[in-house]
Design an enzyme around this catalytic site. Structure first.
Site, PDB file in Angstrom:
ATOM      1  N   GLU A   1      -1.652  -1.186 -10.218  1.00  0.00           N
ATOM      2  CA  GLU A   1      -1.870  -0.992  -8.780  1.00  0.00           C
ATOM      3  C   GLU A   1      -3.326  -1.257  -8.420  1.00  0.00           C
ATOM      4  OE1 GLU A   1      -1.057  -0.534  -5.815  1.00  0.00           O
ATOM      5  OE2 GLU A   1       0.938   0.350  -5.616  1.00  0.00           O
TER       6      GLU A   1
ATOM      7  N   ASN B   1       1.097   3.450   1.896  1.00  0.00           N
ATOM      8  CA  ASN B   1       0.772   2.186   1.234  1.00  0.00           C
ATOM      9  C   ASN B   1       0.166   1.211   2.242  1.00  0.00           C
ATOM     10  OD1 ASN B   1       1.093   1.482  -1.571  1.00  0.00           O
ATOM     11  ND2 ASN B   1       3.236   2.088  -1.405  1.00  0.00           N
TER      12      ASN B   1
ATOM     13  N   ASP C   1       4.827  -2.727  -0.101  1.00  0.00           N
ATOM     14  CA  ASP C   1       3.934  -1.940  -0.953  1.00  0.00           C
ATOM     15  C   ASP C   1       2.498  -2.270  -0.546  1.00  0.00           C
ATOM     16  OD1 ASP C   1       2.746  -0.562  -3.205  1.00  0.00           O
ATOM     17  OD2 ASP C   1       4.610  -0.813  -4.297  1.00  0.00           O
TER      18      ASP C   1
END
Length: 296
Positions: A18, A148, A203
């Site tokens: 991430e 997000n 995302d």
């Protein structure tokens, strides 16, 4: 753009990669492995890799104007000294760490670190988008179930944010001087139906120099480039099913880096998508915006 244009930037799979982040002063790429509890750094000039183990899950990172990296851990905001390797708490978590953790973030042009949370029961929008400003966390008023997609328009008048669980990307008026989000609108709503046409859920994201919003579609195996009005300008297919976030990097900011997931994916999916969890990249025509530092 075809899958063949996608490059393997770092071949070792993360569990839950991430928050890729290009550090403009160092000319190096950082990212995190949430489930692997680590911060990673890659020097692209010589492919030298370094990582730092974390005591709890990191959810987002930002480079700090005074040196080091700010790491939003489940246990609070910390400063990582990337030279000495030390990690120091600078703000405790404003939530119950048994049910919530930090997830996804980015700094604005005034040096605030905007970082949201993930509400782990995922049954109601109890996650919060916070502004970390001068050492203190402030509730922005924006709610989600899984926060997000934080990004800013080139003129700093819009802050983008997504709720992955709701499959929704929103755009809010933004006052950079006060750090206050204003009226919001839905940039794009994606279907929640898990049918043959399911294209994933939004995302992490980043904005390019023309103001377009690039979004990783988790479980959709693709990236989308959205215009400021929400129209889909481009779809890029990926050799993995679960991209998590994108970031522009390189000296010209025309390399798009993509973090991905291997954790909790089926053996069949991992066999079909052997680069799951790896750091991917591709060259793009329009550069991205430079990443701003956190100013303590």
């Amino acid at each position: 753009m075809q899958i063949s244009d996608i490059q393997l930037a770092y071949p070792v799979p993360m569990q839950l990669g991430e928050c890729p982040l290009w550090h403009p002063r160092e000319d190096q790429l950082y990212w995190i492995d949430i489930d692997g509890r680590a911060v990673h750094r890659l020097a692209l000039q010589n492919n030298m890799h370094q990582s730092w183990a974390m005591p709890s899950e990191p959810g987002a990172i930002a480079w700090c104007a005074s040196g080091g990296m700010v790491v939003a851990l489940r246990t609070g905001m910390h400063l990582l000294d990337t030279v000495a390797g030390s990690l120091n708490l600078i703000a405790p978590p404003p939530y119950d760490a048994a049910r919530e953790r930090f997830n996804d973030g980015r700094c604005d042009a005034a040096g605030r670190f905007w970082v949201g949370t993930l509400y782990e029961p995922r049954d109601q929008p109890n996650a919060v988008l916070y502004a970390f400003e001068r050492g203190a966390l402030r509730d922005s008023g924006i709610r989600a179930t899984v926060s997000n997609g934080v990004a800013f328009s080139p003129d700093n008048r819009v802050i983008y944010h997504s709720d992955t669980t709701s499959h929704r990307i929103s755009a809010y008026e933004f006052d950079l001087h006060t750090g206050t989000p204003g009226a919001g609108r839905v940039l794009r709503q994606f279907s929640t139906e898990r049918n043959a046409q399911y294209g994933g859920r939004p995302d992490g994201a980043a904005v390019d120099a023309e103001g377009n919003y690039w979004c990783a579609m988790y479980e959709g195996g693709r990236l989308l480039q959205l215009a400021p009005g929400g129209e889909i300008l481009r779809e890029i297919l990926l050799p993995v099913r679960c991209p998590t976030m994108v970031a522009f990097g390189g000296n010209d900011l025309r390399t798009l880096y993509i973090t991905t997931v291997s954790s909790k994916r089926s053996p069949e999916e991992l066999a079909a998508c052997p680069h799951s969890g790896c750091l991917l990249s591709l060259r793009v025509d329009v550069p991205g915006l430079p990443e701003h530092p956190y100013i303590p």
